[in-house]
Design a protein around this motif. Structure first.
Motif, PDB file in Angstrom:
ATOM      1  N   GLU A  29     -12.446   2.394   3.136  1.00 49.81           N
ATOM      2  CA  GLU A  29     -11.647   1.710   2.085  1.00 49.81           C
ATOM      3  C   GLU A  29     -12.120   0.096   2.189  1.00 49.81           C
ATOM      4  O   GLU A  29     -11.611  -0.602   1.254  1.00 49.81           O
ATOM      5  CB  GLU A  29     -10.302   1.704   2.536  1.00 49.81           C
ATOM      6  CG  GLU A  29      -9.474   3.069   2.145  1.00 49.81           C
ATOM      7  CD  GLU A  29      -9.504   3.325   0.797  1.00 49.81           C
ATOM      8  OE1 GLU A  29      -9.262   2.720  -0.003  1.00 49.81           O
ATOM      9  OE2 GLU A  29      -9.543   4.719   0.814  1.00 49.81           O
ATOM     10  N   ASN A  87       3.406  -5.470 -14.083  1.00 47.78           N
ATOM     11  CA  ASN A  87       3.936  -5.906 -12.954  1.00 47.78           C
ATOM     12  C   ASN A  87       4.022  -7.456 -13.245  1.00 47.78           C
ATOM     13  O   ASN A  87       3.171  -8.253 -13.137  1.00 47.78           O
ATOM     14  CB  ASN A  87       2.732  -6.071 -11.682  1.00 47.78           C
ATOM     15  CG  ASN A  87       3.097  -4.418 -11.067  1.00 47.78           C
ATOM     16  OD1 ASN A  87       3.865  -4.150 -10.505  1.00 47.78           O
ATOM     17  ND2 ASN A  87       1.636  -3.982 -11.250  1.00 47.78           N
ATOM     18  N   ALA A 146       6.872  -6.692  -4.747  1.00 51.40           N
ATOM     19  CA  ALA A 146       5.986  -5.484  -4.390  1.00 51.40           C
ATOM     20  C   ALA A 146       5.327  -5.716  -3.032  1.00 51.40           C
ATOM     21  O   ALA A 146       5.176  -4.931  -2.167  1.00 51.40           O
ATOM     22  CB  ALA A 146       4.854  -5.161  -5.360  1.00 51.40           C
ATOM     23  N   LEU A 188       5.974  -4.281   1.484  1.00 48.43           N
ATOM     24  CA  LEU A 188       4.790  -3.896   2.441  1.00 48.43           C
ATOM     25  C   LEU A 188       4.752  -4.813   3.505  1.00 48.43           C
ATOM     26  O   LEU A 188       4.139  -4.527   4.606  1.00 48.43           O
ATOM     27  CB  LEU A 188       3.618  -3.756   1.763  1.00 48.43           C
ATOM     28  CG  LEU A 188       3.640  -2.565   0.409  1.00 48.43           C
ATOM     29  CD1 LEU A 188       2.168  -2.839  -0.418  1.00 48.43           C
ATOM     30  CD2 LEU A 188       4.045  -1.240   0.861  1.00 48.43           C
ATOM     31  N   PHE A 246      -2.101  -7.878  -1.811  1.00 51.69           N
ATOM     32  CA  PHE A 246      -1.597  -6.313  -2.006  1.00 51.69           C
ATOM     33  C   PHE A 246      -2.459  -5.226  -1.946  1.00 51.69           C
ATOM     34  O   PHE A 246      -2.387  -4.311  -1.430  1.00 51.69           O
ATOM     35  CB  PHE A 246      -1.092  -6.734  -3.704  1.00 51.69           C
ATOM     36  CG  PHE A 246      -0.341  -5.319  -4.201  1.00 51.69           C
ATOM     37  CD1 PHE A 246       0.699  -4.738  -3.179  1.00 51.69           C
ATOM     38  CD2 PHE A 246      -0.623  -4.920  -5.318  1.00 51.69           C
ATOM     39  CE1 PHE A 246       1.427  -3.673  -3.602  1.00 51.69           C
ATOM     40  CE2 PHE A 246       0.307  -3.549  -5.811  1.00 51.69           C
ATOM     41  CZ  PHE A 246       1.179  -3.281  -5.023  1.00 51.69           C
ATOM     42  N   ALA A 247      -3.868  -5.572  -2.148  1.00 54.68           N
ATOM     43  CA  ALA A 247      -4.736  -4.675  -2.192  1.00 54.68           C
ATOM     44  C   ALA A 247      -4.898  -4.075  -0.631  1.00 54.68           C
ATOM     45  O   ALA A 247      -5.056  -2.793  -0.537  1.00 54.68           O
ATOM     46  CB  ALA A 247      -6.114  -5.180  -2.637  1.00 54.68           C
ATOM     47  N   SER A 248      -4.937  -5.105   0.166  1.00 50.84           N
ATOM     48  CA  SER A 248      -5.087  -4.745   1.826  1.00 50.84           C
ATOM     49  C   SER A 248      -3.874  -4.122   2.275  1.00 50.84           C
ATOM     50  O   SER A 248      -3.750  -3.174   3.023  1.00 50.84           O
ATOM     51  CB  SER A 248      -5.317  -5.910   2.570  1.00 50.84           C
ATOM     52  OG  SER A 248      -5.518  -5.610   4.015  1.00 50.84           O
ATOM     53  N   GLN A 263      -1.620  -2.222   0.525  1.00 48.05           N
ATOM     54  CA  GLN A 263      -1.572  -0.823   0.416  1.00 48.05           C
ATOM     55  C   GLN A 263      -2.527   0.285   1.419  1.00 48.05           C
ATOM     56  O   GLN A 263      -1.907   1.330   1.402  1.00 48.05           O
ATOM     57  CB  GLN A 263      -2.162  -0.567  -1.103  1.00 48.05           C
ATOM     58  CG  GLN A 263      -0.999  -1.169  -2.110  1.00 48.05           C
ATOM     59  CD  GLN A 263      -1.820  -1.260  -3.521  1.00 48.05           C
ATOM     60  OE1 GLN A 263      -2.861  -1.575  -3.655  1.00 48.05           O
ATOM     61  NE2 GLN A 263      -1.046  -0.407  -4.439  1.00 48.05           N
ATOM     62  N   GLU A 268      -0.188   0.700   4.320  1.00 48.60           N
ATOM     63  CA  GLU A 268       0.973   1.597   3.756  1.00 48.60           C
ATOM     64  C   GLU A 268       0.036   3.096   4.108  1.00 48.60           C
ATOM     65  O   GLU A 268       0.788   4.017   4.758  1.00 48.60           O
ATOM     66  CB  GLU A 268       1.162   1.653   2.496  1.00 48.60           C
ATOM     67  CG  GLU A 268       2.266   2.461   2.204  1.00 48.60           C
ATOM     68  CD  GLU A 268       2.753   2.356   0.586  1.00 48.60           C
ATOM     69  OE1 GLU A 268       3.960   2.660   0.476  1.00 48.60           O
ATOM     70  OE2 GLU A 268       2.153   1.949  -0.070  1.00 48.60           O
ATOM     71  N   MET A 269      -1.250   3.123   3.575  1.00 47.93           N
ATOM     72  CA  MET A 269      -1.771   4.448   3.802  1.00 47.93           C
ATOM     73  C   MET A 269      -2.116   4.841   5.223  1.00 47.93           C
ATOM     74  O   MET A 269      -2.019   5.965   5.618  1.00 47.93           O
ATOM     75  CB  MET A 269      -3.278   4.425   3.120  1.00 47.93           C
ATOM     76  CG  MET A 269      -3.350   4.228   1.624  1.00 47.93           C
ATOM     77  SD  MET A 269      -4.997   3.607   1.050  1.00 47.93           S
ATOM     78  CE  MET A 269      -6.075   4.837   1.557  1.00 47.93           C
TER      79      MET A 269
END
Length: 432
Positions: free
Chosen positions: A25, A75, A83, A87, A312-314, A316, A319-320
């Protein structure tokens, strides 16, 4: 665990890694078209592959919606931070209401100290770790002066014992206890940037509260690195940057934590701004500041959309991963393997060229090993970089290597050891 100093073992560990796929990723820097073994996540995390996509999405929103982007689109920017809050909270052991992405780290540290450093004639001192990151030192010094005190009188620094590199928890507790009647604030780092020591934050918080002080933490090197339980530990406040272990990009947005027990405390000072005003009434543009509930009430300026998108990209990816438990499990093994490999280098050399000053006990460290090079440290570091191993250098003789569980592998650690040994053999004089 019984480690082995060979490539087959390292690769077998990687095959058993349940989150090893997350390495894909991220984007790795290259040198001469060869990817670096990147061990500098303690300073700047790698770029998530999704970063460009989320940034492009927001640029498209700006292009196509312009000012309407605050309230239109998938958004809307007005609520975009919410959001992220969902996280961020699991990474620091908090509720979403207790955290907020905003500003940058030292700005947030100042804003929070405005609220939580409330000196009086008899209780005005701040206790902190000696050798804290310079930003913390400067922020605390300037806050003390702002209130009319001399830093020499108002700041108590707890230092390691003579001949030791890290702090003993009992010494921290004793210093808080001995000075308790004069302490207004206990403010430590969560993880010391230089040694990589993870402080016993729960014990420090309990001791600070017992002494009648407020307790806060700078989590620049802790958030996204080690498991935190800020709410349960009853920490009063904390802040962190997001560009190290949380991979939000250089100068990325910061985050704050304020314990919910302070939400209704109307005696707290704060430097207010429009974006901290209660959300439902914000656009009435009325005089008289009424804070939004929770940590959001400490906001000053409007949402920083582009930095939030990168964060936000990181988030997520965290969360994965399943947030901190799987990452911590891997981190402990990776770091222990790095200890093992560096010791193997010393054994092969026949003398201790490399002294690790990060605590060997896993509960006292995160994903960082700081290594004193007794000879030729800067040359060793430079040659590691030439061989595509990128850590970082701290004067006068320390190499910091940070195996980040989101994207580092056991093979990375093994190969780093191989390069370190070859470099050491070529440039060092044996010490017996």
């Amino acid at each position: 665990m019984n480690f082995e100093n060979n490539l087959a073992f390292a690769r077998s560990m990687d095959l058993q890694d349940p989150i090893g796929h997350l390495r894909d990723e991220f984007l790795f820097p290259t040198q001469k078209n060869v990817p670096f073994i990147y061990l500098c996540g303690n300073s700047l995390g790698l770029q998530p592959k999704a970063a460009r996509k989320v940034l492009d999405e927001q640029l498209s929103n700006w292009e196509n919606l312009a000012v309407e982007g605050w309230f239109e689109g998938d958004n809307p920017w007005m609520f975009y931070h919410k959001a992220l809050k969902k996280l961020m909270a699991p990474l620091v052991g908090a509720s979403a209401a207790e955290v907020c992405p905003m500003n940058t780290l030292t700005v947030n540290l100042h804003l929070l100290m405005v609220s939580f450093y409330k000196p009086s004639a008899t209780r005005f001192k701040i206790i902190m770790e000696a050798g804290a990151f310079p930003s913390d030192q400067y922020a605390i010094e300037s806050q003390v002066r702002f209130h009319g005190y001399d830093p020499k009188d108002a700041i108590i620094e707890v230092a390691p014992r003579e001949g030791e590199y890290t702090l003993r928890t009992e010494d921290i507790i004793e210093s808080i206890s001995d000075n308790g009647a004069e302490i207004a604030l206990v403010l430590f780092g969560g993880v010391n940037y230089f040694t990589g020591q993870w402080f016993d934050m729960q014990a420090i918080t309990e001791a600070g509260h017992k002494a009648g002080a407020v307790v806060g933490f700078d989590l620049a090197h802790a958030a996204g690195n080690v498991p935190l339980q800020l709410h349960d530990w009853k920490v009063d406040f904390a802040c962190w940057c997001s560009y190290k272990y949380q991979n939000s990009g250089p100068g990325g947005i910061s985050g704050i934590f304020v314990h919910e027990k302070h939400f209704k405390d109307t005696t707290l000072n704060r430097f207010a701004g429009w974006w901290g005003y209660q959300e439902e009434q914000r656009f009435k543009m009325e005089k008289g500041f009424v804070p939004e509930a929770g940590a959001d009430g400490w906001q000053v300026s409007c949402t920083q959309v582009m930095p939030m998108a990168l964060y936000f990209a990181s988030l997520q990816i965290f969360e994965m991963a399943g947030f901190m438990e799987p990452l911590r499990n891997k981190s402990k093994k990776l770091t222990a393997y790095l200890f093992f490999i560096v010791n193997e280098v010393n054994k092969t050399l026949g003398f201790e060229q490399y002294t690790m000053i990060t605590p060997i006990t896993e509960q006292d460290r995160g994903a960082q090993v700081s290594i004193i090079a007794k000879q030729g440290g800067k040359e060793v570091f430079n040659q590691l970089v030439a061989k595509n191993v990128l850590g970082d250098w701290r004067e006068p003789n320390v190499i910091r290597l940070s195996p980040v569980p989101l994207y580092n592998s056991f093979e990375d650690i093994f190969l780093t050891g191989e390069y370190l040994l070859a470099i050491s053999k070529s440039i060092l004089t044996p010490i017996y």
